[in-house]
Design an enzyme around this catalytic site. Structure first.
Site, PDB file in Angstrom:
ATOM      1  N   ARG A   1      37.076  40.077  41.350  1.00 33.63           N
ATOM      2  CA  ARG A   1      38.070  41.133  40.454  1.00 33.63           C
ATOM      3  C   ARG A   1      38.396  40.180  39.233  1.00 33.63           C
ATOM      4  O   ARG A   1      38.019  39.199  38.797  1.00 33.63           O
ATOM      5  CB  ARG A   1      39.306  41.656  41.010  1.00 33.63           C
ATOM      6  CG  ARG A   1      39.646  40.905  42.243  1.00 33.63           C
ATOM      7  CD  ARG A   1      40.244  39.515  42.038  1.00 33.63           C
ATOM      8  NE  ARG A   1      41.295  39.891  40.949  1.00 33.63           N
ATOM      9  CZ  ARG A   1      41.515  38.616  40.146  1.00 33.63           C
ATOM     10  NH1 ARG A   1      41.121  37.529  40.138  1.00 33.63           N
ATOM     11  NH2 ARG A   1      42.443  38.990  39.077  1.00 33.63           N
ATOM     12  N   GLY A   2      39.056  40.799  38.134  1.00 37.32           N
ATOM     13  CA  GLY A   2      39.129  40.158  36.784  1.00 37.32           C
ATOM     14  C   GLY A   2      38.323  40.703  36.084  1.00 37.32           C
ATOM     15  O   GLY A   2      36.980  40.730  36.434  1.00 37.32           O
ATOM     16  N   ALA A   3      38.785  40.793  34.949  1.00 32.74           N
ATOM     17  CA  ALA A   3      37.766  41.436  33.688  1.00 32.74           C
ATOM     18  C   ALA A   3      36.397  40.762  33.555  1.00 32.74           C
ATOM     19  O   ALA A   3      35.348  41.333  33.516  1.00 32.74           O
ATOM     20  CB  ALA A   3      38.410  42.054  32.548  1.00 32.74           C
TER      21      ALA A   3
ATOM     22  N   ARG B   1      34.660  50.259  38.398  1.00 33.79           N
ATOM     23  CA  ARG B   1      35.788  50.134  38.143  1.00 33.79           C
ATOM     24  C   ARG B   1      36.073  50.462  36.636  1.00 33.79           C
ATOM     25  O   ARG B   1      35.502  49.859  35.783  1.00 33.79           O
ATOM     26  CB  ARG B   1      36.342  48.583  38.327  1.00 33.79           C
ATOM     27  CG  ARG B   1      36.302  48.481  39.971  1.00 33.79           C
ATOM     28  CD  ARG B   1      37.444  46.862  40.209  1.00 33.79           C
ATOM     29  NE  ARG B   1      38.676  47.172  40.040  1.00 33.79           N
ATOM     30  CZ  ARG B   1      39.656  46.369  40.018  1.00 33.79           C
ATOM     31  NH1 ARG B   1      39.286  45.091  40.124  1.00 33.79           N
ATOM     32  NH2 ARG B   1      40.818  46.515  39.781  1.00 33.79           N
TER      33      ARG B   1
ATOM     34  N   GLN C   1      47.713  39.735  43.393  1.00 30.80           N
ATOM     35  CA  GLN C   1      46.876  38.844  42.834  1.00 30.80           C
ATOM     36  C   GLN C   1      47.588  37.563  42.481  1.00 30.80           C
ATOM     37  O   GLN C   1      46.979  36.477  42.343  1.00 30.80           O
ATOM     38  CB  GLN C   1      46.290  39.386  41.796  1.00 30.80           C
ATOM     39  CG  GLN C   1      44.980  40.439  42.290  1.00 30.80           C
ATOM     40  CD  GLN C   1      45.744  41.959  42.135  1.00 30.80           C
ATOM     41  OE1 GLN C   1      46.572  41.951  42.310  1.00 30.80           O
ATOM     42  NE2 GLN C   1      44.630  42.807  41.710  1.00 30.80           N
TER      43      GLN C   1
ATOM     44  N   ASP D   1      42.383  43.740  30.655  1.00 29.67           N
ATOM     45  CA  ASP D   1      41.343  44.285  31.177  1.00 29.67           C
ATOM     46  C   ASP D   1      40.388  45.319  29.893  1.00 29.67           C
ATOM     47  O   ASP D   1      39.401  45.430  30.052  1.00 29.67           O
ATOM     48  CB  ASP D   1      41.741  45.287  32.400  1.00 29.67           C
ATOM     49  CG  ASP D   1      41.855  44.551  33.434  1.00 29.67           C
ATOM     50  OD1 ASP D   1      43.160  43.938  33.500  1.00 29.67           O
ATOM     51  OD2 ASP D   1      41.090  44.133  34.289  1.00 29.67           O
TER      52      ASP D   1
ATOM     53  N   ASN E   1      46.386  46.234  31.139  1.00 24.76           N
ATOM     54  CA  ASN E   1      46.181  44.922  32.084  1.00 24.76           C
ATOM     55  C   ASN E   1      46.961  45.497  33.280  1.00 24.76           C
ATOM     56  O   ASN E   1      47.519  46.481  33.471  1.00 24.76           O
ATOM     57  CB  ASN E   1      47.017  43.725  31.549  1.00 24.76           C
ATOM     58  CG  ASN E   1      46.832  42.444  32.279  1.00 24.76           C
ATOM     59  OD1 ASN E   1      45.670  42.334  32.493  1.00 24.76           O
ATOM     60  ND2 ASN E   1      48.141  41.652  32.827  1.00 24.76           N
ATOM     61  N   LYS E   2      47.011  44.800  34.284  1.00 21.30           N
ATOM     62  CA  LYS E   2      47.404  45.003  35.631  1.00 21.30           C
ATOM     63  C   LYS E   2      48.772  45.698  35.582  1.00 21.30           C
ATOM     64  O   LYS E   2      49.820  45.284  34.737  1.00 21.30           O
ATOM     65  CB  LYS E   2      47.737  43.653  36.550  1.00 21.30           C
ATOM     66  CG  LYS E   2      48.003  43.690  37.917  1.00 21.30           C
ATOM     67  CD  LYS E   2      47.336  44.952  38.731  1.00 21.30           C
ATOM     68  CE  LYS E   2      45.687  44.446  38.874  1.00 21.30           C
ATOM     69  NZ  LYS E   2      44.976  45.756  39.370  1.00 21.30           N
TER      70      LYS E   2
END
Ligand code: MRU
Length: 372
Positions: free
Chosen positions: A54-56, A94, A206, A247, A257-258
């Site tokens: 995960r993570g852009a 995603r 996370q 992201d 973002n998150k």
């Protein structure tokens, strides 16, 4: 970056078997360290959607490797449609992180341009590997530019610089260095005393699981806090600087973002604390200008909210924490409007979160046909 003093990237080709891509299984960290094998496009889709990775930036490079596997596993029939189908499958995994579509489109175009070459899979591998290494270079440059901001705070206060971050925009979300963490690692390596407030980042934690783990492995002092603590710390002078990842960031500087990032930006603005976003160019979406209206926000399975995972007796286990009778929602991301962002730290330098300043750093994007 290191895990138990051994240097890792987050993704690589298996030694001795070019048909298998390997990643660190991020579902298991910090409790277990396991390598996950990806040999097909479907396995790459699974790894991205189930958040093995995960993570852009890492999502983007995993999808690029997925396209490499598509070429490797092709029987050659109906090739263009086959490539398009696999590209769409990967892109659907995603929706918010734009790096995914950026990487898949880049590799798809490369494949179609070179489709008649008989060593195509080798060429695609070289292309994917160069994109991966470019992400490493970009992260390190972000670290160097961001370091100047931490140095300036330290020069003024001569005290430990307290930095708050949300989610994991660390090396685990990228290939190496991270985005939000890169300036922190650079400062730590320079001997500047830093301390990181790590938002736990519900629902998947996370921050608590990944950011705390990676900071700990590099020896960076940090403290994990519940997501709702940041505002209190800011009111009491315990945060000098907020830095998060992204992201997707629009041409006008709105930042997805998150989920929860927006609330930290509001608290930072209310307390006069600089709020920076660190991102590589692969996270910009120059086709969008109004982030709140245009950026697709992923909604994930509600079990991520209704349940929580931890370790009991050496086993990773899940428990339910919400009544079966209560409805639950799980929005993965939010958008912080540009007006709340002090600056963007990119591999080309630091700019303000507005169209003029962003395009000064990325002048080639002026030609893109956009709605802005
Ligand atoms: O849902 P995730 O874990 O993929 O979300 C990650 C984030 O929101 C990060 O902050 C963002 O991707 C930046 S990563 C350098």
């Amino acid at each position: 970056m290191k895990i138990q003093d051994k240097h890792y990237h987050t993704i690589w080709l298996k030694v001795g078997d070019k048909r298998v891509v390997q990643v660190i299984d991020q579902r298991k960290i910090p409790f277990q360290f396991e390598i996950f094998d990806i040999a097909t496009v479907d396995e790459a889709c699974f790894a991205i959607s189930e958040m093995v990775v995960r993570g852009a930036p890492l999502i983007g490079i995993t999808a690029a490797f997925g396209m490499y596997l598509a070429v490797l596993n092709s029987d050659g029939s109906d090739f263009e449609n086959y490539i398009a189908r696999n590209a769409e499958k990967l892109k659907a995994t995603r929706p918010t992180a734009v790096n995914l579509a950026f990487a898949v489109d880049e590799i798809s175009n490369f494949i179609l341009k070179n489709k008649s070459r008989n060593n195509l899979h080798e060429l695609v591998f070289e292309k994917v590997e160069s994109m991966k290494l470019q992400e490493v270079i970009n992260s390190e440059r972000i670290g160097e530019f961001g370091l100047s901001l931490i140095e300036a705070i330290y020069a003024r206060t001569k005290q430990t610089v307290n930095i708050l971050t949300h989610c994991n925009a660390g090396w685990l979300a990228c290939i190496d260095w991270g985005t939000a963490t890169a300036p922190i690692y650079k400062a730590h390596l320079q001997g500047i005393p830093v301390h990181v407030w790590v938002d736990e980042t519900r629902p998947r934690n996370q921050g608590a699981r990944l950011t705390a783990f990676e900071l700990g492995e590099q020896g960076v002092p940090h403290t994990v806090i519940p997501d709702n603590t940041g505002g209190h710390l800011m009111q009491h002078g315990m945060v000098d600087f907020v830095i998060v990842g992204s992201d997707r960031t629009t041409a006008g500087g709105d930042v997805a973002n998150k989920i929860g990032t927006y609330l930290k930006a509001l608290a930072a603005a209310d307390n006069g604390i600089p709020f920076y976003v660190a991102l590589p160019s692969s996270t910009f979406d120059f086709t969008m200008s109004d982030g709140i209206r245009e950026i697709p926000i992923e909604q994930r399975n509600v079990v991520e909210v209704a349940e929580i995972e931890g370790i009991i007796g050496g086993q990773i286990q899940t428990v339910r924490i919400i009544s079966e009778k209560s409805p639950v929602a799980n929005y993965g991301f939010d958008v912080t409007p540009a007006r709340l962002v002090t600056g963007l730290i990119t591999e080309r330098g630091i700019c303000k979160a507005n169209k003029e300043s962003i395009l000064d750093l990325f002048p080639e994007q002026k030609q893109i046909k956009t709605q802005w």
